[in-house]
Structures are given as structure tokens and as C-alpha cells.
Write a protein that holds these residues in place. Structure first.
Motif, PDB file in Angstrom:
ATOM      1  N   ILE A  60       0.860  -1.187   0.000  1.00 12.09           N
ATOM      2  CA  ILE A  60       0.000   0.000   0.000  1.00 12.09           C
ATOM      3  C   ILE A  60       0.891   1.230   0.000  1.00 12.09           C
ATOM      4  O   ILE A  60       1.953   1.243   0.624  1.00 12.09           O
ATOM      5  N   GLY A  61       0.443   2.250  -0.714  1.00  9.25           N
ATOM      6  CA  GLY A  61       1.216   3.487  -0.750  1.00  9.25           C
ATOM      7  C   GLY A  61       0.687   4.451  -1.786  1.00  9.25           C
ATOM      8  O   GLY A  61      -0.399   4.265  -2.338  1.00  9.25           O
ATOM      9  N   PRO A  62       1.481   5.486  -2.068  1.00 11.80           N
ATOM     10  CA  PRO A  62       1.062   6.476  -3.060  1.00 11.80           C
ATOM     11  C   PRO A  62       1.158   5.907  -4.471  1.00 11.80           C
ATOM     12  O   PRO A  62       2.000   5.053  -4.748  1.00 11.80           O
ATOM     13  N   LEU A  63       0.303   6.377  -5.357  1.00 12.62           N
ATOM     14  CA  LEU A  63       0.344   5.979  -6.754  1.00 12.62           C
ATOM     15  C   LEU A  63       1.654   6.481  -7.351  1.00 12.62           C
ATOM     16  O   LEU A  63       1.969   7.667  -7.255  1.00 12.62           O
ATOM     17  N   PRO A  64       2.462   5.591  -7.948  1.00 19.88           N
ATOM     18  CA  PRO A  64       3.750   6.017  -8.505  1.00 19.88           C
ATOM     19  C   PRO A  64       3.568   7.055  -9.613  1.00 19.88           C
ATOM     20  O   PRO A  64       2.591   7.031 -10.361  1.00 19.88           O
ATOM     21  N   ASP A  65       4.528   7.965  -9.711  1.00 21.20           N
ATOM     22  CA  ASP A  65       4.511   9.009 -10.729  1.00 21.20           C
ATOM     23  C   ASP A  65       4.841   8.396 -12.088  1.00 21.20           C
ATOM     24  O   ASP A  65       5.957   7.935 -12.320  1.00 21.20           O
ATOM     25  N   ALA A  66       3.869   8.401 -12.978  1.00 22.84           N
ATOM     26  CA  ALA A  66       4.021   7.753 -14.282  1.00 22.84           C
ATOM     27  C   ALA A  66       5.082   8.433 -15.140  1.00 22.84           C
ATOM     28  O   ALA A  66       5.796   7.765 -15.893  1.00 22.84           O
ATOM     29  N   SER A  67       5.220   9.745 -15.040  1.00 22.73           N
ATOM     30  CA  SER A  67       6.194  10.442 -15.886  1.00 22.73           C
ATOM     31  C   SER A  67       7.630  10.088 -15.496  1.00 22.73           C
ATOM     32  O   SER A  67       8.479   9.875 -16.358  1.00 22.73           O
ATOM     33  N   LYS A  68       7.904  10.009 -14.189  1.00 26.21           N
ATOM     34  CA  LYS A  68       9.242   9.594 -13.733  1.00 26.21           C
ATOM     35  C   LYS A  68       9.550   8.193 -14.233  1.00 26.21           C
ATOM     36  O   LYS A  68      10.629   7.917 -14.735  1.00 26.21           O
ATOM     37  N   LYS A  69       8.584   7.299 -14.075  1.00 27.11           N
ATOM     38  CA  LYS A  69       8.772   5.907 -14.471  1.00 27.11           C
ATOM     39  C   LYS A  69       9.023   5.802 -15.969  1.00 27.11           C
ATOM     40  O   LYS A  69       9.891   5.057 -16.408  1.00 27.11           O
ATOM     41  N   LEU A  70       8.292   6.565 -16.772  1.00 30.59           N
ATOM     42  CA  LEU A  70       8.444   6.528 -18.226  1.00 30.59           C
ATOM     43  C   LEU A  70       9.823   7.001 -18.643  1.00 30.59           C
ATOM     44  O   LEU A  70      10.471   6.369 -19.481  1.00 30.59           O
ATOM     45  N   ILE A  71      10.296   8.089 -18.054  1.00 27.68           N
ATOM     46  CA  ILE A  71      11.611   8.630 -18.410  1.00 27.68           C
ATOM     47  C   ILE A  71      12.713   7.635 -18.068  1.00 27.68           C
ATOM     48  O   ILE A  71      13.570   7.322 -18.899  1.00 27.68           O
ATOM     49  N   ILE A  72      12.689   7.129 -16.849  1.00 27.02           N
ATOM     50  CA  ILE A  72      13.737   6.201 -16.418  1.00 27.02           C
ATOM     51  C   ILE A  72      13.665   4.905 -17.220  1.00 27.02           C
ATOM     52  O   ILE A  72      14.680   4.352 -17.625  1.00 27.02           O
ATOM     53  N   SER A  73      12.464   4.431 -17.482  1.00 31.44           N
ATOM     54  CA  SER A  73      12.283   3.210 -18.266  1.00 31.44           C
ATOM     55  C   SER A  73      12.806   3.395 -19.682  1.00 31.44           C
ATOM     56  O   SER A  73      13.433   2.494 -20.249  1.00 31.44           O
ATOM     57  N   SER A  74      12.567   4.553 -20.265  1.00 27.42           N
ATOM     58  CA  SER A  74      13.045   4.828 -21.621  1.00 27.42           C
ATOM     59  C   SER A  74      14.565   4.846 -21.678  1.00 27.42           C
ATOM     60  O   SER A  74      15.168   4.296 -22.594  1.00 27.42           O
ATOM     61  N   VAL A  75      15.184   5.494 -20.692  1.00 28.09           N
ATOM     62  CA  VAL A  75      16.646   5.546 -20.636  1.00 28.09           C
ATOM     63  C   VAL A  75      17.212   4.137 -20.478  1.00 28.09           C
ATOM     64  O   VAL A  75      18.148   3.744 -21.185  1.00 28.09           O
ATOM     65  N   SER A  76      16.640   3.366 -19.581  1.00 31.53           N
ATOM     66  CA  SER A  76      17.095   2.005 -19.330  1.00 31.53           C
ATOM     67  C   SER A  76      16.994   1.145 -20.592  1.00 31.53           C
ATOM     68  O   SER A  76      17.959   0.493 -20.999  1.00 31.53           O
ATOM     69  N   SER A  77      15.835   1.166 -21.206  1.00 32.63           N
ATOM     70  CA  SER A  77      15.621   0.356 -22.418  1.00 32.63           C
ATOM     71  C   SER A  77      16.538   0.796 -23.541  1.00 32.63           C
ATOM     72  O   SER A  77      17.098  -0.038 -24.256  1.00 32.63           O
ATOM     73  N   SER A  78      16.703   2.107 -23.706  1.00 30.69           N
ATOM     74  CA  SER A  78      17.562   2.624 -24.775  1.00 30.69           C
ATOM     75  C   SER A  78      19.005   2.168 -24.600  1.00 30.69           C
ATOM     76  O   SER A  78      19.649   1.732 -25.561  1.00 30.69           O
ATOM     77  N   CYS A  79      19.513   2.266 -23.383  1.00 33.71           N
ATOM     78  CA  CYS A  79      20.904   1.841 -23.131  1.00 33.71           C
ATOM     79  C   CYS A  79      21.089   0.361 -23.444  1.00 33.71           C
ATOM     80  O   CYS A  79      22.062  -0.031 -24.105  1.00 33.71           O
ATOM     81  N   ILE A  80      20.159  -0.459 -22.993  1.00 39.10           N
ATOM     82  CA  ILE A  80      20.275  -1.903 -23.226  1.00 39.10           C
ATOM     83  C   ILE A  80      20.173  -2.211 -24.721  1.00 39.10           C
ATOM     84  O   ILE A  80      20.978  -2.984 -25.265  1.00 39.10           O
ATOM     85  N   ILE A  81      19.226  -1.606 -25.416  1.00 37.18           N
ATOM     86  CA  ILE A  81      19.041  -1.870 -26.851  1.00 37.18           C
ATOM     87  C   ILE A  81      20.251  -1.399 -27.651  1.00 37.18           C
ATOM     88  O   ILE A  81      20.757  -2.133 -28.512  1.00 37.18           O
ATOM     89  N   ILE A  82      20.746  -0.190 -27.381  1.00 34.80           N
ATOM     90  CA  ILE A  82      21.915   0.318 -28.109  1.00 34.80           C
ATOM     91  C   ILE A  82      23.120  -0.589 -27.861  1.00 34.80           C
ATOM     92  O   ILE A  82      23.859  -0.931 -28.791  1.00 34.80           O
ATOM     93  N   GLY A  83      23.314  -0.999 -26.617  1.00 30.28           N
ATOM     94  CA  GLY A  83      24.438  -1.879 -26.306  1.00 30.28           C
ATOM     95  C   GLY A  83      24.342  -3.220 -27.016  1.00 30.28           C
ATOM     96  O   GLY A  83      25.324  -3.708 -27.593  1.00 30.28           O
ATOM     97  N   MET A  84      23.166  -3.827 -27.007  1.00 32.08           N
ATOM     98  CA  MET A  84      22.991  -5.142 -27.653  1.00 32.08           C
ATOM     99  C   MET A  84      23.120  -5.034 -29.176  1.00 32.08           C
ATOM    100  O   MET A  84      23.804  -5.853 -29.805  1.00 32.08           O
ATOM    101  N   VAL A  85      22.476  -4.038 -29.768  1.00 29.18           N
ATOM    102  CA  VAL A  85      22.551  -3.857 -31.227  1.00 29.18           C
ATOM    103  C   VAL A  85      23.993  -3.566 -31.627  1.00 29.18           C
ATOM    104  O   VAL A  85      24.494  -4.104 -32.627  1.00 29.18           O
ATOM    105  N   GLY A  86      24.676  -2.740 -30.840  1.00 33.56           N
ATOM    106  CA  GLY A  86      26.074  -2.440 -31.132  1.00 33.56           C
ATOM    107  C   GLY A  86      26.947  -3.678 -31.110  1.00 33.56           C
ATOM    108  O   GLY A  86      27.793  -3.869 -31.995  1.00 33.56           O
ATOM    109  N   LEU A  87      26.735  -4.561 -30.136  1.00 30.53           N
ATOM    110  CA  LEU A  87      27.517  -5.807 -30.077  1.00 30.53           C
ATOM    111  C   LEU A  87      27.220  -6.711 -31.271  1.00 30.53           C
ATOM    112  O   LEU A  87      28.126  -7.330 -31.822  1.00 30.53           O
ATOM    113  N   VAL A  88      25.968  -6.789 -31.671  1.00 31.97           N
ATOM    114  CA  VAL A  88      25.601  -7.624 -32.828  1.00 31.97           C
ATOM    115  C   VAL A  88      26.234  -7.070 -34.096  1.00 31.97           C
ATOM    116  O   VAL A  88      26.816  -7.828 -34.899  1.00 31.97           O
ATOM    117  N   ILE A  89      26.148  -5.762 -34.303  1.00 37.06           N
ATOM    118  CA  ILE A  89      26.745  -5.156 -35.497  1.00 37.06           C
ATOM    119  C   ILE A  89      28.255  -5.354 -35.497  1.00 37.06           C
ATOM    120  O   ILE A  89      28.851  -5.675 -36.528  1.00 37.06           O
TER     121      ILE A  89
END
Length: 168
Positions: A126-155
Motif C-alpha cells: 500500500i502506498g502512493p500511486l507512482p509518478d508515471a512520468s518519472k517511471k516513463l523517463i527512467i524506463s526509456s533511458v534504461s531500455s535505450s541503453c540496453i538496446i543500443i548496447g545489444m545492437v552495437g555488439l551484434v553489429i
């Protein structure tokens, strides 16, 4: 060959940074969320409480997960700071999640009950509803770093394989 090693290290660092950012995302998402667990039966309840400020948190959220789920056995209640029941319902699935309005500042209580004599393990939060905008920004950064790193290794791997074939 040294350039290739350096590029591999850079892409590896990007992947690790993405994973680390994902861990930070989970902490930001769960900020202020109080978790609890225990066994419930007809004689035992699990209570989890959190202090919410209506000015900071207009909407709260709770979640309950029942390990040995049986229909029409488990129920959940939510009490406001004045002790009034604001939510009361039977749990119809092994996991339930619901939002609630925070009208007064103070301690909100989540009470998980069972009508069965057999003990069952439950977990709640139980707690406060998480801030969706914070989560979206951090999630985007996280996903981008992982995708760029994996694609870079494959290339890089494809590039190195082609270069080895040409040199043979």
C-alpha cells in the motif's frame, strides 16, 4: 583488434548502465510503498499501514497477492485515518490491485482476511500511486541503453566476421 576491444567494452558498459538504471526505476516506482506479508486464516489477519498526505498524494494504490488462492475465501478492507472502511471486497483472483482516493492525511490500513481455517500466505502493498512520468523517463533511458548496447555488439560481431572472411 584494440579498437574492437574498446568498442566491446563501451557497448558492455551501456548494457550494464541500462540494467543499473532499471534497478533505480524499480526503487523510484516503489518509493513510499509499504509492503507486508504473513499468514491469514479465520483467526489471523494481515494488516499493513502507511502514512499518506492528501496534499502530496491525492491517489493511493494497494495490491494483494494470495499464494493458495480459493474463491470466496479471502477479503480485503481499506480503512482511512478516521477508521472508516473505504473499501471492502472479496478477492476473486490470486492478485488484486486497486486505486483509492486519499481524502484525509494520516495512516491508511490495508487488512487482509480469510474465512478458511487453513492458513494461507498472503503479500500486500500500500502506498502512493507512482509518478508515471518519472517511471516513463527512467524506463526509456534504461531500455535505450540496453538496446543500443545489444545492437552495437551484434553489429560489431557481424563486422568482425565479415572482416575475417575477407582476410582469409
Amino acid at each position: 583488434m584494440q579498437k574492437t576491444g574498446l568498442v566491446i567494452v563501451i557497448f558492455g558498459i551501456l548494457i550494464v548502465a541500462g540494467i543499473a538504471t532499471s534497478v533505480v526505476e524499480n526503487q523510484v516506482t516503489l518509493e513510499g510503498i509499504i509492503q507486508g506479508n504473513g499468514k491469514v486464516s479465520s483467526g489471523q489477519i494481515v494488516t499493513i499501514s502507511v502514512n499518506l498526505d492528501k496534499n502530496e498524494t491525492p491517489v493511493g494504490i494497494f495490491a494483494v497477492q494470495v499464494m493458495d488462492f480459493k474463491e470466496k475465501t479471502f477479503s480485503v478492507k481499506m480503512l482511512d485515518p478516521l477508521g472508516f472502511e473505504i473499501i471492502s471486497e472479496k478477492i476473486n483472483e490470486d492478485t488484486i490491485e486497486q486505486e483509492f482516493k486519499v481524502f484525509d492525511s494520516g495512516d491508511y490500513e490495508l487488512i487482509i482476511e480469510s474465512s478458511d481455517d487453513k492458513e494461507s500466505y498472503v503479500a500486500g502493498a500500500i502506498g502512493p500511486l507512482p509518478d508515471a512520468s518519472k517511471k516513463l523517463i527512467i524506463s526509456s533511458v534504461s531500455s535505450s541503453c540496453i538496446i543500443i548496447g545489444m545492437v552495437g555488439l551484434v553489429i560489431l560481431a557481424i563486422y568482425e566476421i565479415r572482416n575475417k572472411r575477407k582476410s582469409v
